[in-house]
Design an enzyme around this catalytic site. Structure first.
Site, short mmCIF file in Angstrom:
data_model
loop_
_atom_site.label_atom_id
_atom_site.label_comp_id
_atom_site.label_asym_id
_atom_site.label_seq_id
_atom_site.Cartn_x
_atom_site.Cartn_y
_atom_site.Cartn_z
N SER A 180 0.85 -1.18 0.00
CA SER A 180 0.00 0.00 0.00
C SER A 180 0.89 1.24 0.00
O SER A 180 2.11 1.12 0.07
CB SER A 180 -0.90 0.01 1.24
N LYS A 181 0.25 2.38 -0.06
CA LYS A 181 0.99 3.64 -0.14
C LYS A 181 1.99 3.82 1.00
O LYS A 181 2.98 4.52 0.87
CB LYS A 181 0.01 4.82 -0.13
N ARG A 182 1.65 3.19 2.09
CA ARG A 182 2.52 3.22 3.26
C ARG A 182 3.94 2.73 2.91
O ARG A 182 4.92 3.13 3.52
CB ARG A 182 1.89 2.24 4.26
N HIS A 183 4.03 1.83 1.93
CA HIS A 183 5.33 1.26 1.56
C HIS A 183 6.04 2.08 0.49
O HIS A 183 7.11 1.73 0.04
CB HIS A 183 5.14 -0.16 1.01
N GLY A 184 5.42 3.18 0.06
CA GLY A 184 6.00 3.97 -1.03
C GLY A 184 5.01 4.01 -2.18
O GLY A 184 3.85 3.66 -2.01
#
Ligand code: GLU
Length: 467
Positions: free
Chosen positions: A239-243
């Protein structure tokens, strides 16, 4: 040529996610490998969440990756009459029925089932209704078998079986007359002649329901291959959390499409321990049987490594074209300085992304840069001024402005002054590029040309004089 027909069927509710892109890629590769057809279908029945912007983003992402489609894009929103025709057919054949249960009734039954520890499931109140209550809103449900097993041999996951009693009588048409997702997918895949469905494994639970509908409609059931999802480094769903998870964000960060394709395909598929695959090799070697069963972990370092590989080995003319928008963002017009492909050649080895290349190219097109303070303090000092001045004289009369010619001129100048390159090289770098981290000086001088080089060396001599 063969009759295989594959498709990518994104819902246009956002950008093209790397997971979606990988699904599209697998379908595309198999179609190309087997000489079949690749269909693009936009699943935009959820009008509230679908946007034109998202459709454009998906098409842009596919085009950037070079995943061309043979048919479509088809839009589900334009196919409602087709779906309704099939709903009517199923109703007429008794394979679907009108259900008048209200949301409140269904909710109450659901709660009751939960309370009694039963799995909530439509209880079939309207399955065999004799009379149709007039004036009450209704949905249409598919009449699923109540006993038996629905199974399929997934090309990736192996055999998967569901007990039919677990499967609900699915709503295929809502109260407002619109068809539902599981139904439209089946109608489209059936009528578009799709032979193999490669999609994310979040759809596995839909598959038995869809198979029952193919059977009810009398269409052949396609072959299924459910691709495991992509995880982030912490093993949670990417998810966006990972980039960045949008394919186009990677273009904007200076990644090449061939690096992205190579990276995505290896995220799940393997061929011995080979890492680098050209598009042609992928078409030749790809097979769904070599896609692993377990989820791939997105590794940005590996993507960066592949990108560096493709930049190093890329065609300078093409890279120059790709570099232009990045230079524009930096206020640089490459028409005002050295030939861009020549500049690119000097930077390929040291650029992991096109963004790094753009930053590295700036000094070629600006002569008003400030010197790196530390580098200037160390190298642009009184002792180097005469050495730089001597180089100016040499270069002013240089005829052979090739790397070999420039190197020869440097050697001559060093010999005449009885010094080594190490005594003047760093100063030349600072004078020409602003700092000491730069491509080789002969390459830089060849790209800049003698006139510009001389001007920069003189500027450095003057700077030393003033300091
Ligand atoms: N539209 C679905 C999605 O975006 C794909 C459905 C399918 O591939 O069958 O998840």
């Amino acid at each position: 040529m063969s009759d295989v027909r594959l498709r990518f069927a994104p819902s246009p509710t956002g950008y093209l996610h790397v997971g979606g892109a990988r699904t599209a890629l697998f379908n595309w590769l198999l179609a190309r490998k087997q000489g079949g057809k690749f269909i693009l279908r936009i699943e935009d029945t959820d009008v509230a969440r679908s946007t034109q912007e998202s459709v454009d983003a998906i098409l842009e992402g596919m085009t950037w990756l070079g995943l061309d489609w043979d048919e479509g894009p088809f839009f589900q929103s334009e196919r409602f009459p087709v779906y309704l025709e099939f709903v009517e057919k199923l109703v007429a054949e008794g394979k679907a029925y009108r259900c008048y249960c209200t949301t409140e009734e269904l909710e109450a039954k659901r709660e009751q089932a939960m309370k009694e520890g039963r799995k909530p499931k439509y209880d079939g109140t309207c399955r065999n209704r004799a009379e149709e209550p007039a004036g009450r809103p209704s949905v249409i449900r598919f009449r699923a078998p109540e006993t038996g097993v629905t199974a399929f041999d997934d090309l990736i996951k192996g055999r998967i079986a569901f007990a039919n009693e677990e499967l609900d009588d699915l709503i295929i048409q809502r109260t407002d007359g619109t068809p539902t997702y599981n139904f439209t997918v089946v109608i489209d895949d059936a009528t578009m002649g799709v032979t193999t469905v490669i999609r994310g494994d979040d759809h596995i639970n839909n598959t038995p329901r869809q198979i029952l509908m193919y059977e009810a409609l009398g269409y052949p059931v396609p072959i299924f291959a459910h691709v495991p999802m992509i995880l982030g480094s912490d093993k949670a769903r990417l998810s966006k959390r990972h980039g960045a998870t949008s394919v186009m964000a990677y273009r904007d960060m200076g990644y090449l499409p061939e690096a992205m394709v190579n990276y995505l395909v290896r995220l799940g598929w393997s061929f011995g321990d080979e890492e680098i695959f050209s598009r042609e090799e992928l078409i030749q070697k790809f097979s769904i049987e070599n896609v692993g069963r377990s989820a791939g972990v997105f590794n940005p370092d590996k993507l960066l490594w592949l990108n560096h590989h493709y930049i190093k080995s890329g065609d300078p003319e093409r890279l120059a074209e790709l570099l232009k928008p990045f230079l524009k963002e930096r206020g640089i017009d490459p028409a005002t300085g050295p030939s861009l492909p020549v500049v690119v050649k000097t930077l390929q080895e040291r650029s992991r992304t096109m963004l790094e290349m753009a930053d590295g190219a700036i000094f070629y097109y600006r002569d008003d840069f400030a010197y790196d303070e530390q580098a200037a303090a160390k190298h642009l000092v009184p002792a180097t001024a005469p050495l730089l001045a001597a180089l100016v004289t040499k270069l002013e009369s240089l005829v052979d402005v090739t790397q070999a010619g420039i190197e020869a001129a440097f050697k001559e100048s060093m010999a005449e002054q009885g010094i080594k390159l190490g005594q003047v090289g760093p100063a030349v770098r600072v004078a020409l590029c602003g700092g000491t981290a730069s491509p080789g000086i002969y390459e830089v001088i060849e790209a800049l040309g003698c006139e510009e080089t001389v001007a920069r060396l003189k500027r450095a001599v003057a700077f030393i004089g003033k300091a």
